[in-house]
Design a protein around this motif. Structure first.
Motif, PDB file in Angstrom:
ATOM      1  N   VAL A  50     -26.754   6.304 -23.836  1.00 54.40           N
ATOM      2  CA  VAL A  50     -26.837   7.327 -24.999  1.00 54.40           C
ATOM      3  C   VAL A  50     -25.904   6.688 -26.412  1.00 54.40           C
ATOM      4  O   VAL A  50     -26.997   5.897 -27.685  1.00 54.40           O
ATOM      5  N   TYR A  51     -25.390   6.007 -26.178  1.00 53.90           N
ATOM      6  CA  TYR A  51     -24.272   5.557 -27.108  1.00 53.90           C
ATOM      7  C   TYR A  51     -24.645   3.878 -26.716  1.00 53.90           C
ATOM      8  O   TYR A  51     -24.510   2.834 -27.760  1.00 53.90           O
ATOM      9  N   GLY A  52     -24.192   3.196 -25.827  1.00 48.38           N
ATOM     10  CA  GLY A  52     -24.581   2.005 -25.565  1.00 48.38           C
ATOM     11  C   GLY A  52     -23.008   1.578 -24.755  1.00 48.38           C
ATOM     12  O   GLY A  52     -22.415   2.315 -24.133  1.00 48.38           O
ATOM     13  N   TYR A  53     -22.903   0.287 -23.529  1.00 46.74           N
ATOM     14  CA  TYR A  53     -21.720   0.119 -22.967  1.00 46.74           C
ATOM     15  C   TYR A  53     -20.672   0.378 -22.829  1.00 46.74           C
ATOM     16  O   TYR A  53     -19.548   0.789 -21.794  1.00 46.74           O
ATOM     17  N   PHE A  54     -20.460  -0.499 -24.007  1.00 41.67           N
ATOM     18  CA  PHE A  54     -18.747   0.031 -24.432  1.00 41.67           C
ATOM     19  C   PHE A  54     -19.097   0.510 -25.636  1.00 41.67           C
ATOM     20  O   PHE A  54     -17.892   0.038 -27.123  1.00 41.67           O
ATOM     21  N   ALA A  55     -19.203   1.463 -26.533  1.00 40.64           N
ATOM     22  CA  ALA A  55     -19.353   2.070 -27.785  1.00 40.64           C
ATOM     23  C   ALA A  55     -18.361   2.358 -27.888  1.00 40.64           C
ATOM     24  O   ALA A  55     -17.466   3.609 -27.347  1.00 40.64           O
ATOM     25  N   LEU A  56     -17.638   2.226 -29.603  1.00 41.38           N
ATOM     26  CA  LEU A  56     -16.273   3.147 -29.841  1.00 41.38           C
ATOM     27  C   LEU A  56     -16.223   4.353 -31.379  1.00 41.38           C
ATOM     28  O   LEU A  56     -17.479   3.493 -31.610  1.00 41.38           O
ATOM     29  N   PRO A  57     -16.062   5.282 -31.119  1.00 43.35           N
ATOM     30  CA  PRO A  57     -16.353   6.103 -31.810  1.00 43.35           C
ATOM     31  C   PRO A  57     -16.126   5.580 -33.252  1.00 43.35           C
ATOM     32  O   PRO A  57     -14.906   4.781 -33.470  1.00 43.35           O
ATOM     33  N   ILE A  58     -16.308   6.788 -33.912  1.00 47.16           N
ATOM     34  CA  ILE A  58     -16.466   5.585 -35.527  1.00 47.16           C
ATOM     35  C   ILE A  58     -15.275   7.086 -36.256  1.00 47.16           C
ATOM     36  O   ILE A  58     -16.324   7.833 -36.569  1.00 47.16           O
ATOM     37  N   LEU A  59     -14.419   6.509 -37.248  1.00 46.27           N
ATOM     38  CA  LEU A  59     -13.879   7.837 -37.357  1.00 46.27           C
ATOM     39  C   LEU A  59     -13.761   7.509 -39.241  1.00 46.27           C
ATOM     40  O   LEU A  59     -13.379   6.291 -39.527  1.00 46.27           O
ATOM     41  N   ILE A  60     -14.015   8.111 -39.776  1.00 50.57           N
ATOM     42  CA  ILE A  60     -13.954   8.475 -41.192  1.00 50.57           C
ATOM     43  C   ILE A  60     -13.998   9.610 -42.027  1.00 50.57           C
ATOM     44  O   ILE A  60     -14.469  10.874 -41.372  1.00 50.57           O
ATOM     45  N   ASP A  61     -13.507   9.665 -42.593  1.00 51.22           N
ATOM     46  CA  ASP A  61     -12.816  11.203 -43.622  1.00 51.22           C
ATOM     47  C   ASP A  61     -13.125  11.642 -42.972  1.00 51.22           C
ATOM     48  O   ASP A  61     -13.511  13.264 -43.253  1.00 51.22           O
ATOM     49  N   PRO A 106     -27.815   1.662 -17.355  1.00 47.08           N
ATOM     50  CA  PRO A 106     -28.563   1.469 -18.788  1.00 47.08           C
ATOM     51  C   PRO A 106     -29.590   2.488 -19.403  1.00 47.08           C
ATOM     52  O   PRO A 106     -29.925   2.687 -20.626  1.00 47.08           O
ATOM     53  N   SER A 107     -30.339   2.761 -18.325  1.00 44.93           N
ATOM     54  CA  SER A 107     -31.519   3.540 -19.101  1.00 44.93           C
ATOM     55  C   SER A 107     -31.017   5.139 -19.257  1.00 44.93           C
ATOM     56  O   SER A 107     -32.176   5.521 -19.954  1.00 44.93           O
ATOM     57  N   LYS A 108     -29.857   5.452 -19.165  1.00 44.27           N
ATOM     58  CA  LYS A 108     -29.358   6.749 -19.398  1.00 44.27           C
ATOM     59  C   LYS A 108     -28.274   6.903 -20.027  1.00 44.27           C
ATOM     60  O   LYS A 108     -27.530   7.775 -20.685  1.00 44.27           O
TER      61      LYS A 108
END
Length: 369
Positions: free
Chosen positions: A296-307, A292-294
């Motif tokens: 950057v994005y989070g436990y189950f972070a989802l990439p955001i696609l836009i434009d 957890p301390s390392k």
């Protein structure tokens, strides 16, 4: 053929998302186009990985709708780079099952395993596939071998639990095929290109974790049979393309603006991380198994696609008891991406509806790389 980084990116997005923004695509059409969808059991946001892949492409998709593909006999499971949902009509399905069935038959294990499996069914065994001490039980070995050989059909329930049934119509004529390993390699190379459009040797090799010599031999065969072409060079690397995709390079200039999408960490469009970093300028990894301390994005972070850009990630978790969608963190590549925040907030609201939650909390926790 002349192309640049922007052309490579736009062709990949066209191959992955096409005109999904405007058309009402069906589940089976999306699966047929992608050729495979990775399955995963993680459900911290209620929707599993496979749900997210369909959600980003199918209008009005609801969680677990993909189970209808099993019920309608339109899809089965196969182990490619990972456990995947594959169209029943897929050539890779037939080729892989042919190989495994042949190995079973050569080892004289077909009748033995079938007899054992039938005894499990008679005894009312649940065939749970639960492992003890990280080793395979006798049941695991039997069911896994029969499944990989195409003799067992798997369906799923809403909790992602397996249901097995015997496939009794396996054709021995499939065993007549020659050069089966070469055909499987060729099939995987073609699927890679069908997914990403313009690709380097490394892109193709890494997409399904193939061996270097397998890819080299396959590319040579596919070039000779004109199923593959060298599109040209970019940054001193050869790029390969399917002949039917050559006319899409110009068409990518007319691609519609892609609405905000939250992508599965295993989405076909981003699964090759080196390419994602190189083409979309985004260094991303799933951090569920990172301290957890390392993270950057989070436990189950989802990439955001836009434009046509990956602008960052969103890490969410649901509280099913309180019906809350908890937005733990939004991570953006830079402060310039703030212009997209209104789109992200709107998509969070849509995601709340998709996951059957009633309230959103913490959607102002924004971090910049």
């Amino acid at each position: 053929m002349k192309f640049n980084k922007e052309d490579i990116k736009k062709l990949q997005l066209l191959k992955q998302f096409g005109q999904y923004e405007n058309d009402d695509y069906k589940l089976e059409e999306v699966l047929s186009s992608l050729k495979f969808i990775q399955l995963d059991s993680i459900n911290v946001i209620s929707a599993r990985s496979q749900d997210l892949v369909f959600y980003s492409r199918v209008k009005d998709y609801k969680i677990n709708d993909y189970l209808n593909l099993y019920k309608n006999n339109q899809a089965s499971e196969l182990y490619l780079h990972a456990l995947s949902l594959v169209p029943n009509s897929s050539s890779i399905m037939e080729l892989s099952h042919t190989l495994k069935y042949g190995i079973l038959k050569e080892n004289n294990n077909v009748d033995k395993y079938l007899k054992q499996f039938k005894s499990y069914l008679k005894s009312g065994d649940t065939l749970s596939n639960k492992k003890e001490n990280w080793s395979l039980s006798e049941k695991d070995i039997v069911t896994n071998a029969l499944w990989r050989a195409g003799l067992l059909k798997i369906t799923r329930n809403e909790n992602f639990k397996k249901n097995y049934s015997l496939e009794t119509k396996k054709s021995n004529t499939l065993l007549m095929q020659e050069n089966i390993l070469e055909k499987i390699a060729d099939c995987l190379v073609l699927i890679s290109l069908q997914n990403i459009g313009l690709a380097t040797f490394s892109d193709i090799k890494n997409y399904f974790y193939l061996k270097k010599n397998e890819v080299a031999d396959s590319i040579s065969r596919l070039l000779s049979s004109k199923q593959l072409r060298i599109a040209g060079q970019f940054e001193n690397e050869d790029y390969y393309i399917l002949p039917e995709d050559e006319n899409l390079i110009d068409f990518t200039n007319n691609i519609n603006r892609i609405n905000c999408k939250f992508l599965s960490p295993f989405d076909n469009s981003i699964r090759e991380r080196n390419r994602l970093n190189r083409i979309f300028d985004f260094d991303y990894k799933l951090e569920s198994y990172t301290t957890p301390s390392k993270r950057v994005y989070g436990y189950f972070a989802l990439p955001i696609l836009i434009d046509k850009e990956i602008i960052g990630t969103i890490d969410m978790k649901i509280n099913s008891k309180e019906k809350i969608l908890d937005v733990k963190q939004i991570t953006l590549k830079s402060k310039e991406q703030k212009i997209y925040l209104s789109n992200v907030v709107e998509s969070i609201d849509n995601f709340k509806t998709f996951t059957n939650m009633e309230e959103i909390v913490n959607n102002e926790n924004i971090k910049y790389l």
